[in-house]
Design a protein around this motif. Structure first.
Motif, short mmCIF file in Angstrom:
data_model
loop_
_atom_site.label_atom_id
_atom_site.label_comp_id
_atom_site.label_asym_id
_atom_site.label_seq_id
_atom_site.Cartn_x
_atom_site.Cartn_y
_atom_site.Cartn_z
N GLY A 15 50.20 71.91 39.54
CA GLY A 15 50.45 72.72 40.72
C GLY A 15 51.63 73.67 40.60
O GLY A 15 51.93 74.41 41.52
N GLU A 16 52.29 73.66 39.45
CA GLU A 16 53.45 74.52 39.23
C GLU A 16 53.08 75.64 38.27
O GLU A 16 52.44 75.40 37.25
CB GLU A 16 54.60 73.71 38.66
CG GLU A 16 55.88 74.49 38.49
CD GLU A 16 57.01 73.65 37.90
OE1 GLU A 16 57.96 74.24 37.38
OE2 GLU A 16 56.93 72.41 37.95
N ILE A 17 53.45 76.87 38.60
CA ILE A 17 53.18 78.01 37.74
C ILE A 17 54.29 78.11 36.70
O ILE A 17 55.47 78.21 37.03
CB ILE A 17 53.10 79.33 38.56
CG1 ILE A 17 52.04 79.24 39.64
CG2 ILE A 17 52.86 80.52 37.63
CD1 ILE A 17 50.63 79.07 39.14
N ILE A 18 53.89 78.04 35.43
CA ILE A 18 54.85 78.10 34.34
C ILE A 18 54.58 79.36 33.52
O ILE A 18 53.47 79.55 33.02
CB ILE A 18 54.72 76.85 33.44
CG1 ILE A 18 54.99 75.59 34.28
CG2 ILE A 18 55.65 76.94 32.24
CD1 ILE A 18 54.68 74.31 33.58
#
Length: 182
Positions: free
Chosen positions: A32-35
């Motif tokens: 769920g985290e944009i890296i």
């Protein structure tokens, strides 16, 4: 000014040009985290003075710096190649060590070996001694000793000799020597 695209996963510059490539804005979603995949820098860059492989993130992560200042482009490439080769060989050393450990673990945790221990305990209980169990434990010790011997040999092998390091047949060597001693 040039656009320099630094790959965060590979930790190296993957593009140097006059325009920012569209793909430089790529990112990955993980849990769920944009890296971000890349970091783009617009800064002075002269390929006749600095090899693109020599560019590394600055300590603050806000620019790229020459990892080999004072060296010619050819010397920078040679230094980069030497560092990569050293890293590759150290990774090989680590892989060999893990393989040696896994082989030892596999030899000690086979169903046959566990059965040998159970059988030895029963034999010793019947005979009123500990000879059978002592023999099985000697076999376990031989496996561990061979593991330690190979790990020591690996640790003492110079980096240049890692590609020829011989650990094949490790388990077979032990099994054959134990069969001959019985």
């Amino acid at each position: 000014m040039a656009f320099l695209v630094y790959s965060l996963p590979s930790k190296q510059v993957v593009f140097a040009g006059d325009t920012k490539p569209v793909w430089a804005d790529d990112s990955v979603e993980l849990d769920g985290e944009i890296i971000p995949t890349y970091k783009v820098f617009e800064q002075d860059y002269d390929s006749s003075e600095v090899a693109v492989t020599s560019l590394k993130l600055s300590e603050d992560g806000n620019s790229l710096v020459n990892a080999y200042p004072g060296k010619t482009v050819a010397e920078q490439r040679a230094a980069f190649d030497a560092e990569r080769e050293t890293a590759r060989l150290e990774e090989l050393r680590d892989t060999i060590k893990k393989t040696i450990k896994a082989t030892c673990r596999d030899l000690l945790e086979t169903p046959d070996f566990k059965w040998k221990i159970k059988k030895a305990k029963e034999t010793d209980a019947f005979n009123g001694n500990s000879d059978a169990l002592t023999a099985v434990y000697a076999e376990r010790k031989a496996i561990r000793d061979k593991n330690n011997e190979l790990e020591t040999k690996l640790a003492n092998t110079p980096t240049s000799g890692l590609e020829n390091f011989d650990y094949e047949g490790y388990g077979e060597e032990i099994s054959i020597s134990l069969q001959q001693s019985q």
